[in-house]
Design an enzyme around this catalytic site. Sequence first.
Site, PDB file in Angstrom:
ATOM      1  N   GLU A   1      -1.930   8.218  -6.402  1.00 29.31           N
ATOM      2  CA  GLU A   1      -1.830   7.508  -7.680  1.00 29.31           C
ATOM      3  C   GLU A   1      -2.720   8.168  -8.734  1.00 29.31           C
ATOM      4  O   GLU A   1      -3.879   8.486  -8.426  1.00 29.31           O
ATOM      5  CB  GLU A   1      -2.220   6.032  -7.500  1.00 29.31           C
ATOM      6  CG  GLU A   1      -1.266   5.288  -6.576  1.00 29.31           C
ATOM      7  CD  GLU A   1      -1.600   3.812  -6.415  1.00 29.31           C
ATOM      8  OE1 GLU A   1      -2.672   3.382  -6.879  1.00 29.31           O
ATOM      9  OE2 GLU A   1      -0.775   3.078  -5.838  1.00 29.31           O
TER      10      GLU A   1
ATOM     11  N   ARG B   1       0.850  -1.188   0.000  1.00 22.08           N
ATOM     12  CA  ARG B   1       0.000   0.000   0.000  1.00 22.08           C
ATOM     13  C   ARG B   1       0.886   1.239   0.000  1.00 22.08           C
ATOM     14  O   ARG B   1       1.866   1.312   0.744  1.00 22.08           O
ATOM     15  CB  ARG B   1      -0.915   0.033   1.243  1.00 22.08           C
ATOM     16  CG  ARG B   1      -2.035  -0.972   1.232  1.00 22.08           C
ATOM     17  CD  ARG B   1      -3.113  -0.629   0.210  1.00 22.08           C
ATOM     18  NE  ARG B   1      -4.252  -1.541   0.249  1.00 22.08           N
ATOM     19  CZ  ARG B   1      -4.332  -2.653  -0.475  1.00 22.08           C
ATOM     20  NH1 ARG B   1      -3.330  -3.006  -1.261  1.00 22.08           N
ATOM     21  NH2 ARG B   1      -5.414  -3.415  -0.390  1.00 22.08           N
TER      22      ARG B   1
ATOM     23  N   HIS C   1       0.912  -0.093  -9.982  1.00 23.30           N
ATOM     24  CA  HIS C   1      -0.018  -0.846  -9.127  1.00 23.30           C
ATOM     25  C   HIS C   1      -0.482  -2.135  -9.826  1.00 23.30           C
ATOM     26  O   HIS C   1      -1.674  -2.349 -10.043  1.00 23.30           O
ATOM     27  CB  HIS C   1      -1.223   0.020  -8.763  1.00 23.30           C
ATOM     28  CG  HIS C   1      -1.873  -0.383  -7.466  1.00 23.30           C
ATOM     29  ND1 HIS C   1      -2.432   0.503  -6.594  1.00 23.30           N
ATOM     30  CD2 HIS C   1      -2.056  -1.606  -6.882  1.00 23.30           C
ATOM     31  CE1 HIS C   1      -2.931  -0.128  -5.553  1.00 23.30           C
ATOM     32  NE2 HIS C   1      -2.706  -1.412  -5.700  1.00 23.30           N
TER      33      HIS C   1
END
Length: 527
Positions: A261, A232, A279
């Site tokens: 992000e 994370r 990701h």
Amino acid sequence: MFKVLVSDPLSKEGIQSLLDAEDVRVDETTGLNSEQLAGIIGDYDALLVRSQTRVSEEVLRNAAKLKVIGRAGVGVDNIDLDAATAKGVIVVNAPDGNTISAAEHTFAMMMAVARRIPQAYRSLTSGEWNRKAFKGVELNGKTLGIVGMGRIGAEVAKRAKAFQMKVVAFDPFLTEEKAGKLGVKRLTLEEVVRQSDFLTVHTPLTKKTRHLIGKDQFDQMKPGVRIINCARGGIIDEDALYNAVREKKVAGAAIDVFEIEPPTDHPLIQLPEVVVTPHLGASTQEAQHNVAVDVSTEVLRILRGQPYKNAVNLPPVSGEVLRKLEPYFVLAEKLGEIVVQLAKGAPGDVEIAYAGELTDIDTEPLTRMMLKGILSFYLGDKANFVNAPHLAKENDLSYSVKQSAKHRGFASLIDVTLQTKQGHYRVAGTILNGYGPRIVKIDQYTIDISPLDRLLLIRHSDRPGMIGRVGSILGRHEVNIATMQVGREDVGGQAMMALTVDKKIEKAAFEELSGLDDIYSVRELEL
């Protein structure tokens, strides 16, 4: 016949259990906006989504028959959980389907940063042939530090052992027995940070774990350490990592997740020593198939009234039980939060005793809230009312419940004791008319304080002037004391000062308080 709406693209194989069910009709209608979804949702018993569909309060207002929303994945940011809970709709996700994909991506990133593969690729495809510039390091014989030993951390450890790496790990729930089974050495966070040649994090993102790896930790690391984060964004302080790479303390980093992000303007991703991916931890065909299978299974169980485990919100409670228990929900959760922060060592056994009026009520919902309070300190939003018993078992946290006739003059009392290898820790609380939840016992000390604020607990000798000295130090550091209580066993013996304060206690204030004569410990509890 149950009607299920699939509003985001999911593989046919992933939802096959629903398609094959004789008591279910599946409609696949994708690309709906909120208004369109709100217009048709009233016909459906279940809704399956990924991340594209937004399940808003407006949508849920029209969901007259909806029993469950299934999220094929982990994150539920696109679902209004409060509105779903108020509507009595259970929300389930699929937290386990991407375990192998995330572990494999972690290992791929580790090898990429060790051998500088992306940098060499860019150099070669730009027309260069510069072998000397991309000398790497072997994994063989190196120490891998893993922070967080849940499913993904454990899978990473298995792969590291196959590469002949020495694995050291930190996790508040990791016992010596479990570490032995995994073939890893259980250490403190500080020891893991100091010993690692490679360091990877696999914890949830919570208040406790935000910037868990920051400047202080980088200062303690070996020169030339390599950092991996596929868990994370925010667990690692990106600014501190940037500085550590620039200063050559960190030889390289492999980052798949970011605090914001996409990280379009962060200087970290421009450093040549840093390998980045957008990701991708769960972005495999298998993971996407697995999460669809898992969430379809959960939805089918809920529709048929069968047991389920991956709910992320509060399921409906009967009105009669809810009216009696609702005043105690906050108290039970806060008792869990307090006792786990008091404890030293990995949580083991939890003993819960209900007394007074609570002996005539089914207290299982309160037990779940208390377990949620204990578990969420380490697991964050992953722990909730429904899955708390499941997560407790998964993390080797056993618990027992008893009814007690002793209630020390209170109309009701909840008493919880948490056992670790270092000792046992006890907190008790009640509801006082006009005052709400109150903590009335911490270990052997009788007090009376609200559990709704930031608490500062100071164990000290019962000497004249102690309260004044503590107050003076906090005043100099501009910390306002809202309330203060002192509990003691004997005059002149040991005592506990419990204060509610208005802001976080800074390190300098802690050190000054801890340095006072006759003070044994200073603990701050965030509730």
